[in-house]
Design a protein around this motif. Structure first.
Motif, mmCIF file in Angstrom:
data_model
loop_
_atom_site.group_PDB
_atom_site.id
_atom_site.type_symbol
_atom_site.label_atom_id
_atom_site.label_comp_id
_atom_site.label_asym_id
_atom_site.label_seq_id
_atom_site.Cartn_x
_atom_site.Cartn_y
_atom_site.Cartn_z
ATOM 1 N N ASN A 362 1.075 -1.289 0.461
ATOM 2 C CA ASN A 362 0.450 -0.055 0.426
ATOM 3 C C ASN A 362 1.322 1.308 -0.004
ATOM 4 O OD1 ASN A 362 -1.904 -1.195 -0.112
ATOM 5 N ND2 ASN A 362 -2.442 -1.508 2.299
ATOM 6 N N ILE A 363 2.258 1.315 0.827
ATOM 7 C CA ILE A 363 2.945 1.877 0.962
ATOM 8 C C ILE A 363 3.370 3.137 -0.279
ATOM 9 C CG2 ILE A 363 5.225 3.381 1.374
ATOM 10 C CD1 ILE A 363 4.357 1.561 3.854
ATOM 11 N N ARG A 364 3.916 1.636 -1.511
ATOM 12 C CA ARG A 364 4.510 1.585 -2.717
ATOM 13 C C ARG A 364 3.327 2.522 -3.500
ATOM 14 N NH1 ARG A 364 8.174 -3.931 -2.732
ATOM 15 N NH2 ARG A 364 10.027 -2.545 -0.964
ATOM 16 N N LYS A 365 2.272 2.095 -3.147
ATOM 17 C CA LYS A 365 0.781 2.829 -4.610
ATOM 18 C C LYS A 365 1.038 4.364 -4.210
ATOM 19 C CE LYS A 365 -1.864 -1.316 -4.176
ATOM 20 N NZ LYS A 365 -3.607 -2.298 -3.520
ATOM 21 N N PHE A 366 1.170 4.706 -3.542
ATOM 22 C CA PHE A 366 1.326 6.207 -3.466
ATOM 23 C C PHE A 366 3.078 6.677 -3.443
ATOM 24 C CE2 PHE A 366 -1.769 5.084 -0.419
ATOM 25 C CZ PHE A 366 -2.280 5.843 -0.920
ATOM 26 N N GLY A 367 4.180 5.646 -4.302
ATOM 27 C CA GLY A 367 4.878 5.663 -5.118
ATOM 28 C C GLY A 367 5.868 6.572 -4.393
ATOM 29 N N LEU A 368 5.985 6.123 -2.938
ATOM 30 C CA LEU A 368 7.576 6.083 -1.754
ATOM 31 C C LEU A 368 7.805 4.757 -1.575
ATOM 32 C CD1 LEU A 368 4.372 8.558 0.492
ATOM 33 C CD2 LEU A 368 6.936 9.646 -0.820
ATOM 34 N N PRO A 369 8.899 5.437 -1.056
ATOM 35 C CA PRO A 369 9.452 4.007 0.286
ATOM 36 C C PRO A 369 8.935 3.842 1.553
ATOM 37 C CG PRO A 369 10.803 6.331 0.051
ATOM 38 C CD PRO A 369 9.707 6.509 -0.611
ATOM 39 N N ALA A 370 9.152 2.565 1.533
ATOM 40 C CA ALA A 370 8.855 1.811 2.456
ATOM 41 C C ALA A 370 10.170 1.552 3.815
ATOM 42 C CB ALA A 370 7.746 0.627 3.066
ATOM 43 N N ILE A 371 9.830 1.954 4.545
ATOM 44 C CA ILE A 371 11.023 1.676 5.448
ATOM 45 C C ILE A 371 10.563 0.553 7.071
ATOM 46 C CG2 ILE A 371 13.431 2.769 6.857
ATOM 47 C CD1 ILE A 371 12.357 4.956 5.411
ATOM 48 N N VAL A 372 10.754 -0.526 7.309
ATOM 49 C CA VAL A 372 10.373 -1.311 7.773
ATOM 50 C C VAL A 372 10.744 -1.403 9.373
ATOM 51 C CG1 VAL A 372 9.533 -3.458 9.181
ATOM 52 C CG2 VAL A 372 9.126 -3.110 6.418
ATOM 53 N N CYS A 373 10.613 -0.530 10.477
ATOM 54 C CA CYS A 373 11.196 -0.354 12.139
ATOM 55 C C CYS A 373 10.141 -1.446 12.586
ATOM 56 C CB CYS A 373 10.834 0.568 12.315
ATOM 57 S SG CYS A 373 11.228 0.779 14.394
ATOM 58 N N ILE A 374 10.832 -2.675 13.055
ATOM 59 C CA ILE A 374 10.437 -3.702 14.365
ATOM 60 C C ILE A 374 11.372 -3.191 15.482
ATOM 61 C CG2 ILE A 374 11.047 -6.198 14.839
ATOM 62 C CD1 ILE A 374 11.917 -6.519 12.608
ATOM 63 N N ASN A 375 9.814 -2.623 16.105
ATOM 64 C CA ASN A 375 10.512 -2.232 17.042
ATOM 65 C C ASN A 375 10.100 -3.015 18.043
ATOM 66 O OD1 ASN A 375 9.737 -0.024 19.916
ATOM 67 N ND2 ASN A 375 7.653 -0.489 19.401
ATOM 68 N N ARG A 376 11.233 -3.121 19.166
ATOM 69 C CA ARG A 376 11.947 -4.000 19.514
ATOM 70 C C ARG A 376 11.010 -4.200 21.267
ATOM 71 N NH1 ARG A 376 14.996 -7.978 20.563
ATOM 72 N NH2 ARG A 376 17.134 -7.504 18.525
ATOM 73 N N PHE A 377 10.293 -5.507 21.774
ATOM 74 C CA PHE A 377 9.901 -5.678 22.773
ATOM 75 C C PHE A 377 10.881 -6.603 23.961
ATOM 76 C CE2 PHE A 377 6.233 -3.624 21.373
ATOM 77 C CZ PHE A 377 5.779 -3.538 21.838
ATOM 78 N N ALA A 378 11.233 -6.451 25.281
ATOM 79 C CA ALA A 378 11.601 -7.671 26.011
ATOM 80 C C ALA A 378 11.860 -8.807 25.788
ATOM 81 C CB ALA A 378 11.087 -6.970 27.206
ATOM 82 N N GLY A 379 10.578 -9.206 25.464
ATOM 83 C CA GLY A 379 10.672 -11.043 25.350
ATOM 84 C C GLY A 379 10.966 -11.400 23.825
ATOM 85 N N ASP A 380 11.356 -10.349 22.727
ATOM 86 C CA ASP A 380 11.400 -10.638 21.285
ATOM 87 C C ASP A 380 12.424 -11.858 21.376
ATOM 88 O OD1 ASP A 380 9.327 -9.406 20.907
ATOM 89 O OD2 ASP A 380 10.365 -7.994 19.548
ATOM 90 N N THR A 381 13.168 -12.474 20.597
ATOM 91 C CA THR A 381 13.892 -13.086 20.979
ATOM 92 C C THR A 381 14.795 -13.477 19.178
ATOM 93 O OG1 THR A 381 12.928 -15.180 19.338
ATOM 94 C CG2 THR A 381 12.879 -14.595 21.578
ATOM 95 N N SER A 382 15.776 -13.215 18.799
ATOM 96 C CA SER A 382 16.897 -12.693 17.399
ATOM 97 C C SER A 382 16.122 -14.017 16.389
ATOM 98 C CB SER A 382 18.558 -13.404 18.060
ATOM 99 O OG SER A 382 18.414 -14.485 18.369
ATOM 100 N N GLU A 383 15.576 -15.077 16.869
ATOM 101 C CA GLU A 383 15.403 -15.885 15.574
ATOM 102 C C GLU A 383 14.152 -14.982 15.380
ATOM 103 O OE1 GLU A 383 13.585 -20.487 14.943
ATOM 104 O OE2 GLU A 383 14.305 -19.628 16.949
ATOM 105 N N GLU A 384 12.880 -14.483 16.212
ATOM 106 C CA GLU A 384 11.913 -14.067 15.551
ATOM 107 C C GLU A 384 12.145 -13.174 14.647
ATOM 108 O OE1 GLU A 384 8.427 -15.578 18.714
ATOM 109 O OE2 GLU A 384 9.739 -13.810 19.419
ATOM 110 N N THR A 385 13.205 -11.881 15.405
ATOM 111 C CA THR A 385 13.536 -10.780 14.136
ATOM 112 C C THR A 385 13.871 -11.280 12.750
ATOM 113 O OG1 THR A 385 14.873 -10.578 15.588
ATOM 114 C CG2 THR A 385 13.414 -8.661 16.627
ATOM 115 N N ALA A 386 15.112 -12.257 13.224
ATOM 116 C CA ALA A 386 15.477 -12.636 11.819
ATOM 117 C C ALA A 386 14.278 -13.049 10.903
ATOM 118 C CB ALA A 386 16.450 -13.722 12.405
#
Length: 551
Positions: A362-386
């Motif tokens: 949807n972001i790209r439909k407006f002609g714009l680049p999308a940058i994803v920020c994974i907002n880390r919570f304390a219980g997140d694992t490195s395997e999940e963020t990977a």
């Protein structure tokens, strides 16, 4: 950290203003930690527009995504890179604060100061909007009582009253009871102040003259012979402007790291257009090199309206979008219950990725680049963020983990560098989704099909009648501000992930001619929320010294 007390890097608001090139004469002070900025400063202090970045999010869940925390943290991260940056955010509503959602000043080391003041009465803007809104409501019924010279048919009055609190008992009421001297009985109700058209007008206005003109243009009903009646016929537009004298001025505060932030206007994104004011965004753009702003709820709601309504009225040209995602939300969209989110589950997270993917599309439909920020919570694992990072790499979307809550600006420098580099390479590629001149049904269908992924639109008989009224009075050229649940890409809050082959039902279409848009209301969405069984208000208190707990 106690956010009610100044953090070590916060400054007197006059110093924050000075960092933007503003003098004390440009300010109206509300203590030493917040101020309003006079509108003339845009003409006398502006240095030319900087680069505008929007922060949005995937479809929200009860687990919380932290979009405001990310926005504040991003601004702090960019400041750590030596960039002149200013954020622009909406004002919190008391309804969610005392209900379920909580405040709107970020969290942890990515928070606003003074957080308690901003979350509560702040500089009185919400009270001013509520008062101006209800002045017109009182004038309408007073006009009818004293002879109804305008010939307004009480059965057609669409303008209701407003209160800044979640109160389901006020959704539908009967007013004017008690005999002939108490008014004319009729059906009415209350909307939450964040859904008030006056709030939307405040957020979209460009000057005091424009404000009064928009207030006068508000559609309030029809005459007995079918003509339209606007607020100007009630004669109180000037008085409403008086009540909004200070509210039109953007509020200047700061983050806990001393980064300047404008906090102004507060329309919800599920039942209004979900963006802070044009004036505040322009000030951020004019007084800094980088302006970071956000739009409410997921990209399908606030961000779409930001692009198709606010950017068009404000002549704004954004350069990039930061999409906030969390492992917790992705797992919920993948079928995990909230009570089980603490358990690592990369497979469920992977099942929830289509929701993120749709928002990137949807972001790209407006002609714009999308940058994803994974907002880390304390219980997140490195395997999940990977798993998330790998999928973003496959989609060609720059991505990084953000740790604004735990580490402040220091934890956001990687994403800040991505934003700086990506936005700097984007030159005027933004384009709106639809043309305002299109027929209303085509505009609704375009948003529903392209952004939500709907297969078809159903209109109730009332909605069809409303569309004929829109056409009759010449409002078909306005943009559409679709009211829809925030919990799903569809109009059914139970459909998580990326639903397909669904039908969106438009049950009515309201005319917000002062704000300058039409409001198709879909599904079961309501403009007055209710309190939950265990609202946040039950857990708040204040001690003898004035210290607040539970906010």
């Amino acid at each position: 950290m106690a956010l009610s007390s100044p953090a070590p890097s916060t400054r007197p608001i006059s110093e924050v203003a000075a960092s933007l090139g503003l003098s004390k004469e440009d300010l109206v002070f509300y203590g030493d930690d917040k101020a309003k900025v006079r509108l003339d400063a845009l003409k006398t202090r502006g240095r030319g527009p900087g680069c505008l970045v929007l922060v949005s999010a995937m479809t929200p869940t009860p687990a919380g995504e932290g979009k405001t925390t990310t926005t504040i943290g991003l601004a702090q991260g960019m400041a750590r890179l030596g960039l002149r940056v200013c954020a622009a955010l909406r004002e919190p509503s008391l309804g969610p604060i005392f209900g379920v959602k909580g405040g709107a000043t970020g969290g942890g080391l990515a928070s606003l100061h003074p957080a308690e003041d901003i979350n509560l009465h702040f500089t009185g803007d919400f009270h001013a909007v509520t008062s101006a809104h209800n002045l017109l409501a009182a004038a309408i019924d007073n006009h009818i009582y004293w002879g109804n010279r305008a010939g307004l048919d009480p059965r057609t009055i669409s303008y209701r009253r407003a209160i800044d609190m979640n109160d389901r008992a006020l959704r539908n009421i009967i007013i004017g009871l008690g005999g002939r001297t108490q008014g004319v009985p009729r059906e009415s109700g209350f909307d939450i102040t964040a859904a008030s058209e006056v709030m939307a007008i405040l957020a979209l206005t460009e000057s005091r003259e424009d404000l009064k003109s928009r207030l006068s243009r508000m559609f309030i009903g029809t005459t007995y012979d079918g003509g339209q009646v606007t607020a100007g016929s009630m004669g109180v537009s000037g008085a409403m402007g008086v009540l909004l004298k200070q509210a039109i001025r953007p509020n200047l505060v700061q983050t806990v790291e001393g980064v300047p932030v404008f906090v102004h206007a507060g329309p919800f994104a599920n039942i209004a257009h979900g963006c802070n004011s044009i004036l505040a965004t322009r000030m951020a753009l004019e007084f800094a090199d980088w302006a970071i702003t956000e739009a409410g709820f997921g990209f399908d709601l606030g961000a779409e309206k930001f692009f198709d309504i606010k950017c068009q009225y404000g002549r704004l040209c954004p350069s990039a979008v930061v999409l906030v995602v969390t492992c917790r939300a992705l797992k919920m969209h993948g079928g995990v219950k909230k009570k089980d989110l603490a358990e690592p589950d990369p497979a469920a997270l992977a099942r929830g990725l289509p929701n993120m993917e749709k928002h990137i599309e949807n972001i790209r439909k407006f002609g714009l680049p999308a940058i994803v920020c994974i907002n880390r919570f304390a219980g997140d694992t490195s395997e999940e963020t990977a798993v998330v990072l790998e999928r973003c790499r496959e989609l060609g979307a720059p991505a990084a983990v953000g740790e604004g809550f735990a580490r402040g600006g220091e934890g956001m420098t990687e994403i800040a560098a991505l934003v700086r580099d990506t936005a700097a390479a984007c030159h005027g590629t933004f384009k709106p989704l639809y043309d305002w001149a299109w027929p209303v049904e085509r505009k609704i269908m375009t948003v529903a099909r392209e952004i939500y992924g709907a297969e078809h639109i159903d209109y109730t008989p009332r909605a069809r009648k409303d569309l004929r009224t829109v056409e009759k009075f010449g409002y078909s050229g306005l943009p559409v501000c679709i009211a829809k649940t925030q919990n799903s890409l569809s109009d059914n809050p139970d459909l998580l992930g990326r639903p397909k082959d669904f039908v969106v039902t438009v049950r009515e279409v309201q005319i917000a001619s002062g704000a300058g848009f039409l409001v198709p209301i879909t599904g079961e969405i309501m403009r007055m929320p209710g309190l939950a069984e265990d609202p946040a208000a039950l857990h708040m208190d204040i001690d003898a010294q004035g210290n607040i707990s539970g906010l």
